[in-house]
Design a protein around this motif. Structure first.
Motif, PDB file in Angstrom:
ATOM      1  N   GLU A 160       0.831  -1.207   0.000  1.00  0.00           N
ATOM      2  CA  GLU A 160       0.000   0.000   0.000  1.00  0.00           C
ATOM      3  C   GLU A 160       0.864   1.255   0.000  1.00  0.00           C
ATOM      4  N   LEU A 161       1.990   1.230   0.736  1.00  0.00           N
ATOM      5  CA  LEU A 161       2.884   2.386   0.737  1.00  0.00           C
ATOM      6  C   LEU A 161       3.450   2.639  -0.648  1.00  0.00           C
ATOM      7  N   VAL A 162       3.879   1.570  -1.335  1.00  0.00           N
ATOM      8  CA  VAL A 162       4.412   1.729  -2.689  1.00  0.00           C
ATOM      9  C   VAL A 162       3.347   2.296  -3.627  1.00  0.00           C
ATOM     10  N   ASP A 163       2.127   1.785  -3.513  1.00  0.00           N
ATOM     11  CA  ASP A 163       1.051   2.282  -4.374  1.00  0.00           C
ATOM     12  C   ASP A 163       0.780   3.760  -4.121  1.00  0.00           C
ATOM     13  N   ARG A 164       0.828   4.191  -2.850  1.00  0.00           N
ATOM     14  CA  ARG A 164       0.579   5.604  -2.536  1.00  0.00           C
ATOM     15  C   ARG A 164       1.707   6.478  -3.076  1.00  0.00           C
ATOM     16  N   LEU A 165       2.950   6.018  -2.972  1.00  0.00           N
ATOM     17  CA  LEU A 165       4.068   6.789  -3.505  1.00  0.00           C
ATOM     18  C   LEU A 165       3.979   6.892  -5.021  1.00  0.00           C
ATOM     19  N   VAL A 166       3.588   5.794  -5.689  1.00  0.00           N
ATOM     20  CA  VAL A 166       3.442   5.820  -7.147  1.00  0.00           C
ATOM     21  C   VAL A 166       2.333   6.781  -7.548  1.00  0.00           C
ATOM     22  N   ALA A 167       1.207   6.766  -6.813  1.00  0.00           N
ATOM     23  CA  ALA A 167       0.098   7.663  -7.138  1.00  0.00           C
ATOM     24  C   ALA A 167       0.487   9.115  -6.955  1.00  0.00           C
ATOM     25  N   ARG A 168       1.335   9.410  -5.969  1.00  0.00           N
ATOM     26  CA  ARG A 168       1.690  10.801  -5.694  1.00  0.00           C
ATOM     27  C   ARG A 168       2.851  11.283  -6.548  1.00  0.00           C
ATOM     28  N   LEU A 169       3.863  10.445  -6.763  1.00  0.00           N
ATOM     29  CA  LEU A 169       5.084  10.877  -7.439  1.00  0.00           C
ATOM     30  C   LEU A 169       5.164  10.450  -8.893  1.00  0.00           C
ATOM     31  N   GLY A 170       4.384   9.441  -9.283  1.00  0.00           N
ATOM     32  CA  GLY A 170       4.447   8.957 -10.659  1.00  0.00           C
ATOM     33  C   GLY A 170       5.080   7.584 -10.735  1.00  0.00           C
ATOM     34  N   ALA A 171       4.648   6.799 -11.730  1.00  0.00           N
ATOM     35  CA  ALA A 171       5.110   5.413 -11.853  1.00  0.00           C
ATOM     36  C   ALA A 171       6.592   5.328 -12.185  1.00  0.00           C
ATOM     37  N   ASP A 172       7.158   6.355 -12.852  1.00  0.00           N
ATOM     38  CA  ASP A 172       8.560   6.298 -13.244  1.00  0.00           C
ATOM     39  C   ASP A 172       9.500   6.779 -12.152  1.00  0.00           C
ATOM     40  N   ARG A 173       8.964   7.223 -11.019  1.00  0.00           N
ATOM     41  CA  ARG A 173       9.806   7.734  -9.936  1.00  0.00           C
ATOM     42  C   ARG A 173      10.114   6.675  -8.877  1.00  0.00           C
ATOM     43  N   ILE A 174       9.308   5.647  -8.794  1.00  0.00           N
ATOM     44  CA  ILE A 174       9.484   4.609  -7.786  1.00  0.00           C
ATOM     45  C   ILE A 174       9.849   3.308  -8.503  1.00  0.00           C
ATOM     46  N   ALA A 175      10.981   2.721  -8.100  1.00  0.00           N
ATOM     47  CA  ALA A 175      11.464   1.506  -8.769  1.00  0.00           C
ATOM     48  C   ALA A 175      11.889   0.497  -7.716  1.00  0.00           C
ATOM     49  N   ARG A 176      12.068  -0.728  -8.183  1.00  0.00           N
ATOM     50  CA  ARG A 176      12.534  -1.794  -7.311  1.00  0.00           C
ATOM     51  C   ARG A 176      13.424  -2.720  -8.134  1.00  0.00           C
ATOM     52  N   VAL A 177      14.106  -3.604  -7.433  1.00  0.00           N
ATOM     53  CA  VAL A 177      15.022  -4.536  -8.085  1.00  0.00           C
ATOM     54  C   VAL A 177      14.303  -5.855  -8.304  1.00  0.00           C
ATOM     55  N   ALA A 178      14.374  -6.361  -9.518  1.00  0.00           N
ATOM     56  CA  ALA A 178      13.759  -7.644  -9.866  1.00  0.00           C
ATOM     57  C   ALA A 178      14.849  -8.606 -10.332  1.00  0.00           C
ATOM     58  N   PRO A 179      14.774  -9.888  -9.947  1.00  0.00           N
ATOM     59  CA  PRO A 179      15.814 -10.850 -10.347  1.00  0.00           C
ATOM     60  C   PRO A 179      15.693 -11.232 -11.815  1.00  0.00           C
ATOM     61  N   LEU A 180      16.845 -11.489 -12.422  1.00  0.00           N
ATOM     62  CA  LEU A 180      16.922 -12.002 -13.793  1.00  0.00           C
ATOM     63  C   LEU A 180      17.585 -13.375 -13.774  1.00  0.00           C
ATOM     64  N   ASP A 181      17.341 -14.121 -14.820  1.00  0.00           N
ATOM     65  CA  ASP A 181      17.871 -15.483 -14.907  1.00  0.00           C
ATOM     66  C   ASP A 181      19.297 -15.439 -15.445  1.00  0.00           C
ATOM     67  N   SER A 182      20.217 -15.007 -14.587  1.00  0.00           N
ATOM     68  CA  SER A 182      21.621 -14.941 -14.967  1.00  0.00           C
ATOM     69  C   SER A 182      22.467 -15.067 -13.712  1.00  0.00           C
ATOM     70  N   HIS A 183      23.604 -15.786 -13.803  1.00  0.00           N
ATOM     71  CA  HIS A 183      24.492 -15.914 -12.655  1.00  0.00           C
ATOM     72  C   HIS A 183      25.605 -14.883 -12.675  1.00  0.00           C
ATOM     73  N   ILE A 184      25.675 -14.043 -13.727  1.00  0.00           N
ATOM     74  CA  ILE A 184      26.637 -12.945 -13.770  1.00  0.00           C
ATOM     75  C   ILE A 184      26.135 -11.832 -12.851  1.00  0.00           C
ATOM     76  N   PRO A 185      26.906 -11.386 -11.860  1.00  0.00           N
ATOM     77  CA  PRO A 185      26.370 -10.461 -10.848  1.00  0.00           C
ATOM     78  C   PRO A 185      25.739  -9.207 -11.422  1.00  0.00           C
ATOM     79  N   GLU A 186      26.414  -8.532 -12.364  1.00  0.00           N
ATOM     80  CA  GLU A 186      25.857  -7.280 -12.873  1.00  0.00           C
ATOM     81  C   GLU A 186      24.687  -7.493 -13.822  1.00  0.00           C
ATOM     82  N   CYS A 187      24.442  -8.745 -14.232  1.00  0.00           N
ATOM     83  CA  CYS A 187      23.330  -9.042 -15.120  1.00  0.00           C
ATOM     84  C   CYS A 187      22.211  -9.806 -14.421  1.00  0.00           C
ATOM     85  N   ALA A 188      22.315  -9.973 -13.091  1.00  0.00           N
ATOM     86  CA  ALA A 188      21.371 -10.826 -12.378  1.00  0.00           C
ATOM     87  C   ALA A 188      20.137 -10.100 -11.890  1.00  0.00           C
TER      88      ALA A 188
END
Length: 491
Positions: free
Chosen positions: A325-353
């Protein structure tokens, strides 16, 4: 009097005329020079098709208050399917009158037509004397066939629709191609369904008012009722909404709107209503009711499965709810492009994971490791910084290294953790696909595309600072002299 012009066939010609210009005898296709010779005071404006498209889009948006199935008929028409939409106006005539009032407030000149098929309604609007004009009395131009076919029909003495309706269709098809199909659609013998510009949303609600409401708070109260109805519909379908769109149709034709998105499917009206209020307060240009809202529409264009929750169970979901709910409120107030998070990728290379994604999205990417991965630093350097290392040959651990002109004596170390290169990416040409800015990168190729093995070490210097180092390449096999880099810092 005013005319609009375009350059056609190496000449500036009239393409649209005001009523006064038509009454004065001017016609479309006439050159501007000939028109000025007849009327020296003529005002000529170059035609702007982009502006006309924007005006048509505004009119289409205003028509959505009357029907969910609305489609533009470029460049100057709109088609609505009003079947089942007339109950709020008493009859088709009541809906047509209300629609005409709304569009005239936008400064538009209207020609309306009704019909059992889109072609019949369009023909009555463009060539008839009213919404209920007799189709058989219309000229053959109402079929909107090519100019060559229309000219051939008139030369044959077939000037009205009634002249064609009594002719065998097979003969018309053999002589004029698709003319028989056009005639059947015009007379209602075949119905071509309207393809709306925007598909009907899975869940939507609409509320019309006998008298326009002049306060935004009253509009929000109505929106809360629509959210409650949408929540009940979503509950029946075992779904939750991820995107909610509210449109406020003003009496003057303007349609201001609000859009909120959620990080997970929801159907609680209270949660969504708080997001709408957050979004409303964050607007740089507040919604102005003008002369009042006469219609409010709520759409839920994006839905996802959401099983009913049972009281007393699902404690983990309830624990994560405040953060969502906090994330949704921040997105509604600041915009969808202002709030981000880290999502995992299928790679064992650290900078590409991992990847940085908008916080409101919910990617379905797999986690790179089935078990807990080895300890990683929270801060990675991009790109990894080259260092000078003293170590035992050929594959000994680091004993001393120099980074940013400062020497660090290694007091403790752990490793190595060996990470092989992604050979399958290299084989398909990953050197070009993964290449970064060559001016900023110390290597001719990024590390994840070089095809070399890495040996990672977690080290701690005598001052207590902890680093994540790696040796790039195997001595004797992949390179003659491996290079060393610092890739991350531990807190």
């Amino acid at each position: 009097m005013t005319v609009f012009t375009e350059k056609q066939a190496n000449a500036v010609r009239l393409t649209a005329l005001s009523r006064e210009a038509l009454a004065a005898g001017l016609t479309t296709g006439l050159t501007l020079a000939d028109a000025r010779a007849r009327l020296p005071g003529l005002v000529a404006i170059e035609r702007d098709h982009t502006a006309e498209a924007r005006l048509l889009a505004r009119a289409v948006e205003a028509c959505r208050a009357y029907s969910p199935v609305v489609a533009p008929a470029p460049s100057d028409g709109i088609v609505l399917d009003i079947a089942g939409c007339t109950h709020a106006y008493g009859s088709e005539d009541g809906l047509v009158a209300d629609l005409a009032r709304r569009l005239r407030r936008q400064g538009l000149t209207l020609r309306l037509g009704l019909g059992d098929t889109p072609e019949a309604a369009r023909a009555r609007a463009r060539f008839g004397a009213g919404p209920e004009a007799d189709l058989l009395a219309l000229p053959v131009e109402a079929l909107e066939a090519s100019p060559e076919i229309t000219l051939a029909l008139r030369r044959a003495g077939l000037k009205r629709i009634m002249d064609l309706a009594c002719r065998p269709r097979r003969m018309l098809a053999a002589r004029f191609g698709d003319l028989a199909l056009r005639l059947g659609r015009l007379l209602g013998e075949e119905d071509r369904r309207i393809t709306p510009e925007r598909l009907i949303d899975p869940v939507f609600g609409l509320r019309r008012f006998a008298e326009p409401i002049g306060r935004v708070e009253d509009g929000l109260a109505c929106l809360a009722d629509l959210l409650a109805e949408a929540g009940a519909t979503l509950l029946e379908r075992h779904e939750g909404g991820r995107r909610f769109v509210a449109r406020f149709f003003r009496s003057d034709g303007a349609v201001p709107g609000l859009v909120v998105e959620t990080g997970r499917p929801v159907r609680d009206p209270g949660i969504v209503m708080r997001l709408f209020r957050e979004r409303l307060e964050a607007l740089a240009d507040p919604i102005d009711p003008g002369f009042g809202f006469d219609c409010i529409r709520l759409d839920v264009p994006v839905t996802e499965p959401l099983a009913p929750a049972q009281d007393g169970l699902g404690g983990e979901d309830r624990a994560a709810a405040p953060l969502a709910e906090l994330v949704d409120r921040l997105v509604a107030r600041l915009g969808a492009d202002r709030i981000a998070r880290v999502a995992p990728l299928d790679s064992h290379i650290p900078e590409c994971a991992v990847a940085i994604v908008p916080a409101a999205t919910e990617p379905h990417w797999p986690a790179p490791f089935p078990d807990d991965p080895p300890l990683r630093p929270l801060r990675l350097l991009d790109p990894p910084q080259p260092i000078e290392v003293t170590y035992g040959l050929p594959e000994g651990p680091p004993r001393r290294f120099v980074w940013q002109r400062r020497a660090h004596e290694v007091a403790r170390w752990e490793g190595p953790e060996r990470i092989a290169a992604e050979w399958w990416r290299r084989r398909i040409g990953a050197e070009t696909w993964l290449r970064r800015d060559a001016d900023d990168h110390p290597l001719p190729l990024p590390l994840c595309a070089s095809g070399r093995t890495r040996d990672y070490y977690r080290v701690e210097d005598k001052a207590g600072h902890r680093f994540w180092l790696f040796r790039h390449g195997l001595a004797g096999g992949e390179t003659e002299m491996p290079a060393w880099y610092v890739h991350g810092l531990f807190a």
